[in-house]
Design an enzyme around this catalytic site. Structure first.
Site, PDB file in Angstrom:
ATOM      1  N   GLU A 122     -81.527 -25.418  18.846  1.00 39.94           N
ATOM      2  CA  GLU A 122     -80.848 -24.839  20.007  1.00 39.94           C
ATOM      3  C   GLU A 122     -80.199 -23.495  19.679  1.00 39.94           C
ATOM      4  OE1 GLU A 122     -78.229 -27.928  21.549  1.00 39.94           O
ATOM      5  OE2 GLU A 122     -79.456 -29.446  20.566  1.00 39.94           O
TER       6      GLU A 122
ATOM      7  N   HIS B   9     -80.743 -25.502  25.043  1.00 45.99           N
ATOM      8  CA  HIS B   9     -80.872 -26.778  24.309  1.00 45.99           C
ATOM      9  C   HIS B   9     -82.358 -27.162  24.191  1.00 45.99           C
ATOM     10  CE1 HIS B   9     -80.315 -30.980  23.349  1.00 45.99           C
ATOM     11  NE2 HIS B   9     -79.013 -30.961  23.549  1.00 45.99           N
TER      12      HIS B   9
HETATM   13  C1  BG6 Z   1     -77.118 -32.266  21.219  1.00 41.63           C
HETATM   14  C2  BG6 Z   1     -75.776 -32.724  20.755  1.00 41.63           C
HETATM   15  O1  BG6 Z   1     -77.110 -30.878  21.370  1.00 41.63           O
HETATM   16  O2  BG6 Z   1     -77.415 -32.860  22.475  1.00 41.63           O
HETATM   17  C3  BG6 Z   1     -75.829 -34.232  20.625  1.00 41.63           C
HETATM   18  O3  BG6 Z   1     -75.429 -32.103  19.525  1.00 41.63           O
HETATM   19  C4  BG6 Z   1     -76.238 -34.877  21.937  1.00 41.63           C
HETATM   20  O4  BG6 Z   1     -74.560 -34.715  20.203  1.00 41.63           O
HETATM   21  C5  BG6 Z   1     -77.553 -34.258  22.390  1.00 41.63           C
HETATM   22  O5  BG6 Z   1     -76.403 -36.268  21.767  1.00 41.63           O
HETATM   23  C6  BG6 Z   1     -78.053 -34.778  23.736  1.00 41.63           C
HETATM   24  O6  BG6 Z   1     -77.070 -34.640  24.709  1.00 41.63           O
HETATM   25  P1  BG6 Z   1     -77.298 -35.209  26.162  1.00 41.63           P
HETATM   26  O7  BG6 Z   1     -75.980 -35.047  26.879  1.00 41.63           O
HETATM   27  O8  BG6 Z   1     -78.368 -34.384  26.784  1.00 41.63           O
HETATM   28  O9  BG6 Z   1     -77.704 -36.643  25.996  1.00 41.63           O
END
Ligand code: BG6
Length: 297
Positions: free
Chosen positions: A273, A170
């Site tokens: 990502e 991510h």
């Molecule tokens: C992204 C998702 O990959 O991550 C989003 O597609 C999400 O929907 C974002 O808001 C952040 O996620 P988190 O759990 O780290 O706040």
């Protein structure tokens, strides 16, 4: 700290790999290669920093990020596994899986012949993981630091039945100004638009970010490039073993709603990502291993 001394005895490499107390006293490995450097926290096997010599930092890390055992780090490269987003049918399960919330173990460190530095971290199923996901697995993250940052996530099915999982590197990239940036490499690709009721749409041309953006590009196997005129640079993400690319920027309101993200930080990041999610979830037979790799520069 005794744990840090022990890690340095077993896995330290003079001038290349040092374990140290990072933010929140969480243990991180500081990797110094001949052409670049990085920080990798054991908490979540989380790369929080990478910089090629003579260039600016590649990754965005929020100044508001928490560094706690029970919370994910905001920025860098969270590892999402074994599901992406909320777990289907279980709202109590942690979003993006448990891998980013658990401490991974160092397995190997090495200075390679070309001057780059490698760190391998591992995570295995345990009572804690089985309480959230019944399957037995072992996962390895290989981090290689040089002029480029290379990550390989290997997942092995150590159980006697097939299972299906999702995964993502991510990655939060640092950009000078998201309003003038564009992302190439996904034109013609179908995506789920998560800010428009998960409607399926087709990307036409380069991606520009003009509001909250949360898109899951499917059957997306090619490389992407972030053009960032504000920093006069171009970031390239090459990948293999990945059929999904997710593009995310929270924009103004969502940034304000997130406690661990600065209200004014959204123009300075974009997540691109390397993933396998939704219809591209991976099915793994007993004993089989799946490998997903991203090379970022
Ligand atoms: C992204 C998702 O990959 O991550 C989003 O597609 C999400 O929907 C974002 O808001 C952040 O996620 P988190 O759990 O780290 O706040």
């Amino acid at each position: 700290m005794a744990e840090i001394d022990d890690l340095n005895k077993r896995f330290g490499v003079p001038g290349a790999v040092v374990f140290e107390a990072g933010n929140g006293n969480l243990v991180r490995a500081a990797l110094t290669a001949s052409q670049g450097s990085a920080h990798v926290y054991l908490h979540g096997a989380h790369v929080t920093h990478f910089q090629a010599n003579g260039q600016g930092p590649l990754l965005f890390l929020s100044s508001e990020s928490l560094f706690q055992f029970d919370k994910p780090i905001r920025g860098g490269i969270p590892i999402c596994f074994p599901w992406f987003g909320p777990k289907s049918g279980d709202t109590s399960a942690p979003v993006h899986g448990f891998a980013r919330l658990l401490q991974w173990n160092p397995l190997e460190t090495k200075r390679l012949g070309d001057g780059s530095v490698k760190l391998v971290l591992g995570l295995q199923s345990s009572e804690a993981t089985r309480s959230k996901w019944v399957h037995d697995f072992s996962a390895q993250l290989n981090v290689t630091v040089g002029a480029k940052l290379e990550l390989t996530l290997r997942v092995t099915n150590t159980s006697s039945q097939a299972f299906t999982f999702e995964e993502a590197l991510h990655t939060y990239f640092s950009v000078g100004d998201i309003k003038t940036a564009r992302i190439d490499g996904l034109s013609g690709v179908r995506y789920l638009d998560k800010v428009d009721g998960a409607k399926e749409k087709t990307q036409s041309g380069a991606i520009t970010i003009e509001g909250e953006t949360d898109r899951v590009y499917m059957d997306a196997t090619s490389a992407t490039t972030i053009h960032d005129p504000s920093f006069t640079r171009k970031i390239t993400v090459e990948k293999s073993g990945s059929s999904t690319t997710v593009v995310w920027n929270p924009w103004i309101n969502k940034a304000k709603a997130m406690a661990d993200f600065g209200d004014e930080e959204w123009p300075h990041m974009v997540c691109v990502e390397t993933a396998n999610a939704a219809k591209n979830a991976v099915q793994l037979a007993p004993g089989a291993t799946h490998e997903m790799r991203a090379v970022m520069s």
